[in-house]
Design a protein around this motif. Structure first.
Motif, PDB file in Angstrom:
ATOM      1  N   VAL A  65     -15.539   8.953  -4.458  1.00 46.58           N
ATOM      2  CA  VAL A  65     -16.087   7.814  -3.715  1.00 46.58           C
ATOM      3  C   VAL A  65     -15.674   7.991  -2.261  1.00 46.58           C
ATOM      4  CG1 VAL A  65     -16.076   5.306  -3.418  1.00 46.58           C
ATOM      5  CG2 VAL A  65     -15.907   6.289  -5.708  1.00 46.58           C
ATOM      6  N   HIS A  66     -16.638   7.852  -1.365  1.00 43.72           N
ATOM      7  CA  HIS A  66     -16.342   7.956   0.066  1.00 43.72           C
ATOM      8  C   HIS A  66     -16.464   6.567   0.674  1.00 43.72           C
ATOM      9  CE1 HIS A  66     -16.710  12.292  -0.473  1.00 43.72           C
ATOM     10  NE2 HIS A  66     -17.825  12.038  -1.140  1.00 43.72           N
ATOM     11  N   TYR A  67     -15.321   5.996   1.014  1.00 38.14           N
ATOM     12  CA  TYR A  67     -15.315   4.658   1.602  1.00 38.14           C
ATOM     13  C   TYR A  67     -14.057   4.527   2.468  1.00 38.14           C
ATOM     14  CZ  TYR A  67     -15.371  -0.386   2.159  1.00 38.14           C
ATOM     15  OH  TYR A  67     -15.387  -1.648   2.711  1.00 38.14           O
ATOM     16  N   PRO A  68     -14.206   4.231   3.763  1.00 35.98           N
ATOM     17  CA  PRO A  68     -13.049   4.219   4.667  1.00 35.98           C
ATOM     18  C   PRO A  68     -12.016   3.160   4.324  1.00 35.98           C
ATOM     19  CG  PRO A  68     -15.134   4.087   5.905  1.00 35.98           C
ATOM     20  CD  PRO A  68     -15.477   3.941   4.450  1.00 35.98           C
ATOM     21  N   GLY A  69     -12.372   2.195   3.494  1.00 32.42           N
ATOM     22  CA  GLY A  69     -11.439   1.139   3.130  1.00 32.42           C
ATOM     23  C   GLY A  69     -10.625   1.464   1.883  1.00 32.42           C
ATOM     24  N   LEU A  70     -10.807   2.667   1.320  1.00 33.73           N
ATOM     25  CA  LEU A  70     -10.007   3.089   0.157  1.00 33.73           C
ATOM     26  C   LEU A  70      -8.843   3.941   0.653  1.00 33.73           C
ATOM     27  CD1 LEU A  70     -12.344   4.380  -2.728  1.00 33.73           C
ATOM     28  CD2 LEU A  70     -11.086   2.217  -2.613  1.00 33.73           C
ATOM     29  N   ALA A  71      -7.669   3.708   0.067  1.00 35.07           N
ATOM     30  CA  ALA A  71      -6.481   4.469   0.498  1.00 35.07           C
ATOM     31  C   ALA A  71      -6.672   5.967   0.278  1.00 35.07           C
ATOM     32  CB  ALA A  71      -5.248   3.970  -0.252  1.00 35.07           C
ATOM     33  N   SER A  72      -7.592   6.344  -0.629  1.00 32.48           N
ATOM     34  CA  SER A  72      -7.824   7.768  -0.903  1.00 32.48           C
ATOM     35  C   SER A  72      -8.684   8.436   0.176  1.00 32.48           C
ATOM     36  CB  SER A  72      -8.512   7.910  -2.258  1.00 32.48           C
ATOM     37  OG  SER A  72      -9.742   7.191  -2.257  1.00 32.48           O
ATOM     38  N   HIS A  73      -9.267   7.655   1.089  1.00 29.33           N
ATOM     39  CA  HIS A  73     -10.103   8.258   2.140  1.00 29.33           C
ATOM     40  C   HIS A  73      -9.217   9.113   3.049  1.00 29.33           C
ATOM     41  CE1 HIS A  73     -12.624   8.612   5.722  1.00 29.33           C
ATOM     42  NE2 HIS A  73     -13.661   8.278   4.962  1.00 29.33           N
ATOM     43  N   PRO A  74      -9.676  10.336   3.400  1.00 22.00           N
ATOM     44  CA  PRO A  74      -8.817  11.220   4.195  1.00 22.00           C
ATOM     45  C   PRO A  74      -8.422  10.630   5.558  1.00 22.00           C
ATOM     46  CG  PRO A  74     -11.038  12.157   3.883  1.00 22.00           C
ATOM     47  CD  PRO A  74     -10.914  10.981   2.968  1.00 22.00           C
ATOM     48  N   ALA A  75      -9.213   9.700   6.078  1.00 22.50           N
ATOM     49  CA  ALA A  75      -8.865   9.116   7.384  1.00 22.50           C
ATOM     50  C   ALA A  75      -8.536   7.625   7.241  1.00 22.50           C
ATOM     51  CB  ALA A  75     -10.010   9.314   8.377  1.00 22.50           C
ATOM     52  N   TYR A  76      -7.962   7.267   6.101  1.00 27.45           N
ATOM     53  CA  TYR A  76      -7.667   5.843   5.841  1.00 27.45           C
ATOM     54  C   TYR A  76      -6.794   5.235   6.948  1.00 27.45           C
ATOM     55  CZ  TYR A  76      -5.879   1.702   3.426  1.00 27.45           C
ATOM     56  OH  TYR A  76      -5.513   0.423   3.090  1.00 27.45           O
ATOM     57  N   ALA A  77      -5.739   5.968   7.350  1.00 27.98           N
ATOM     58  CA  ALA A  77      -4.814   5.427   8.357  1.00 27.98           C
ATOM     59  C   ALA A  77      -5.549   5.209   9.684  1.00 27.98           C
ATOM     60  CB  ALA A  77      -3.631   6.368   8.549  1.00 27.98           C
ATOM     61  N   LEU A  78      -6.363   6.197  10.062  1.00 29.23           N
ATOM     62  CA  LEU A  78      -7.141   6.072  11.305  1.00 29.23           C
ATOM     63  C   LEU A  78      -8.134   4.911  11.200  1.00 29.23           C
ATOM     64  CD1 LEU A  78      -8.338   7.016  14.021  1.00 29.23           C
ATOM     65  CD2 LEU A  78      -9.674   8.715  12.743  1.00 29.23           C
ATOM     66  N   ALA A  79      -8.806   4.808  10.053  1.00 27.56           N
ATOM     67  CA  ALA A  79      -9.771   3.723   9.864  1.00 27.56           C
ATOM     68  C   ALA A  79      -9.080   2.366  10.008  1.00 27.56           C
ATOM     69  CB  ALA A  79     -10.455   3.847   8.505  1.00 27.56           C
ATOM     70  N   ARG A  80      -7.873   2.266   9.492  1.00 28.60           N
ATOM     71  CA  ARG A  80      -7.147   0.988   9.594  1.00 28.60           C
ATOM     72  C   ARG A  80      -6.797   0.659  11.041  1.00 28.60           C
ATOM     73  NH1 ARG A  80      -3.412  -1.228   5.024  1.00 28.60           N
ATOM     74  NH2 ARG A  80      -3.463  -2.783   6.657  1.00 28.60           N
ATOM     75  N   ARG A  81      -6.543   1.690  11.813  1.00 24.13           N
ATOM     76  CA  ARG A  81      -6.226   1.492  13.225  1.00 24.13           C
ATOM     77  C   ARG A  81      -7.460   1.121  14.035  1.00 24.13           C
ATOM     78  NH1 ARG A  81      -3.657   6.388  13.527  1.00 24.13           N
ATOM     79  NH2 ARG A  81      -5.117   7.353  14.973  1.00 24.13           N
TER      80      ARG A  81
END
Ligand SMILES: *Cc1c(COP(=O)(O)O)cnc(C)c1O
Length: 374
Positions: A274-290
Motif C-alpha cells: 500500500v502506498h500512502y504517505p500517512g502510513l508509518a511504512s511509507h518510505p518518506a513517512y517522517a518527511l510527510a509528517r513534517r
C-alpha cells in the motif's frame, strides 16, 4: 486568518450592487469602455480578465499564501502555459513518477521547442544535485506523486534549485493547500489541477498557478494566457470558488477515510503493498509528517497475483467506480497501467484509489468483498 476561515471567505466579498452573499457569475465577454478604450471598471474582454475569475484567483492566492494566482481552463493548460515560457536550450527536471499529462508533454512537445527534459527520482537528492550541477532552469516537483504517492522534500529541492539559479514549481494537486503549502517551504510557484480537490465534485475542469512573487515571470505567464487563450470560463470559476468553501472540511474526511482504508488494506493477505504517505511504512513517512498536515485522500495498492488479480478486484468493487480523475465526493478506483496507453510505466498490479466521502465502513466493506473474489 486561519486557512479554514480563508477558504470560506476569500474572494467572497458581498456583491456591491445587490448585497448578495454569494458571488454573481459574470458571463459577459465584453465590458463597456470609453471612446478611446478607457476602462471603466477595470475589465475589457473576458479572455483578458473576468470578475468571477478574479474572485477565484484571490481565493487560490490566499489559500496558498501567494502574491498572485492565475487560473486556467485546465491543469494541463496551467502547466503548458507556464512551460511555454521556457526558452530553447532550457533544462527542466521532472519527477520519474508524475501526472501522465506532464510526462507526455515532456516527451512529445517540449523537445520540439528545444527544451531539455530530465526525468529523475526527486526523492534522491544526490542524483538531483548532480543533474543540477550541469545546469537547470526549473525543477518540477509533484508531491505526493501520481500514482506512486512518492513524497519529495520541497524545502531541500527549493534550496537546490535556488543554489543553481533555477525555480522550483510544485504540483500541489494531491495535497491541496489544506495539507501542504509549498510556497512557505521555499517553492516559487504552485500548480493545481483545480479539477480535483478544489472543485471537489467531479464536475468542473480547471487549473491554477500561484506565484510567490508578483514578478516578471508572473506577468509573462498572465500575458501569455491572455494571448494564447486557455482561460477558465466564468461558470467554472464560480463552481471552483464554491468548492473552496468546503475544501478544508472535505480534506479532513478524505484524509481520515484514506488512512483507515490504507491501514485495512496494508494487513490483507491479497495485498502486496500500500502506498500512502500517512502510513508509518511509507518510505518518506517522517518527511510527510513534517511537510504535510495529513496523508491526503489518495492511495495506491498493489495486489498479489499481478494484472489479472488487480483487474478482478477493480471489477468486483461496487461502491468505488472505475473511473479516472480524483478528488470528488465519490470514491474512484483506476487500473493506471490500462489508461497509460501502449507503454505503461505503472506496475500492472497497481490500483490507484481516490478515497471519497462515503462512510468508511462501507468503503472498507467494499474492498473486503472485492479482495475475497481476487
Ligand atoms: C489531473 C492532474 C493534472 C492535470 O490537470 P487537468 O485539470 O486534468 O488538466 C496535473 N497534475 C496532477 C497531479 C493531476 O492529478
Amino acid at each position: 486568518m486561519r486557512l479554514e476561515t480563508l477558504a470560506v471567505h476569500a474572494g467572497g466579498e458581498y456583491d456591491p450592487e445587490t448585497g448578495a452573499v454569494t458571488p454573481p457569475i459574470h458571463l459577459a465577454t465584453t465590458f463597456r469602455h470609453g471612446p478611446a478604450a478607457e476602462r471603466i471598471a477595470g475589465y475589457e474582454y473576458q479572455r483578458e480578465g473576468n470578475p468571477t475569475n478574479d474572485r477565484l484567483r484571490a481565493a487560490v492566492a490566499a489559500l496558498e499564501g501567494a502574491a498572485q494566482a492565475i487560473t486556467f481552463a485546465s491543469g494541463m493548460a496551467a502547466i503548458s502555459t507556464l512551460l511555454d515560457t521556457l526558452r530553447p536550450g532550457a533544462r527542466l527536471i521532472i519527477p520519474d513518477d508524475c501526472y501522465a499529462g506532464l510526462r507526455l508533454l515532456a516527451a512529445e512537445f517540449l523537445p520540439e521547442r528545444g527544451v531539455q527534459v530530465l526525468r529523475l527520482d526527486l526523492t534522491d537528492l544526490t542524483t538531483v544535485g548532480a543533474a543540477c550541477a550541469n545546469g537547470v532552469d526549473v525543477i518540477w516537483a509533484e508531491t505526493p506523486s501520481n500514482p506512486m504517492l512518492k513524497v519529495c522534500d520541497i524545502a531541500a529541492l527549493a534550496e537546490l534549485a535556488h543554489a543553481h539559479g533555477a525555480l522550483l514549481v510544485a504540483d500541489n494537486t494531491f495535497a491541496s493547500p489544506v495539507l501542504q503549502q509549498p510556497l512557505a517551504l521555499g517553492a516559487d510557484i504552485v500548480m493545481h489541477s483545480t479539477t480535483k480537490y478544489f472543485g471537489g465534485h467531479s464536475d468542473v475542469l480547471g487549473g491554477a498557478l500561484a506565484f510567490a512573487r508578483e514578478d516578471a515571470l508572473y506577468r509573462a505567464v498572465a500575458h501569455r494566457l491572455h494571448i494564447t487563450g486557455a482561460v477558465m470560463a466564468p461558470f467554472n470559476a464560480w463552481l471552483t470558488l464554491r468548492g473552496c468553501r468546503s475544501l478544508p472540511a472535505r480534506m479532513a474526511l478524505h484524509c481520515s477515510n484514506a488512512r483507515a482504508l490504507a491501514q485495512f488494506l496494508s494487513v490483507q493477505p491479497q495485498v502486496q503493498a500500500v502506498h500512502y504517505p500517512g502510513l508509518a511504512s511509507h518510505p518518506a513517512y517522517a518527511l510527510a509528517r513534517r511537510q504535510m498536515r495529513d496523508g491526503g485522500g489518495m492511495l495506491s495498492v498493489q495486489i498479489n497475483g499481478g494484472r489479472e488479480a488487480a483487474l478482478a478486484v477493480a471489477g468486483a468493487l461496487q461502491i468505488f467506480t472505475n473511473a479516472t480523475s480524483l478528488g470528488g465526493c465519490e470514491s474512484l478506483v483506476e487500473h493506471r497501467a490500462s489508461v497509460e496507453g501502449p507503454a505503461p510505466v505503472t506496475p500492472q498490479n497497481l490500483l490507484r484509489v481516490s478515497v471519497g466521502l462515503e462512510h468508511i465502513d462501507d468503503l472498507i466493506g467494499d474492498f473486503a468483498q472485492a479482495l475475497a473474489k481476487a
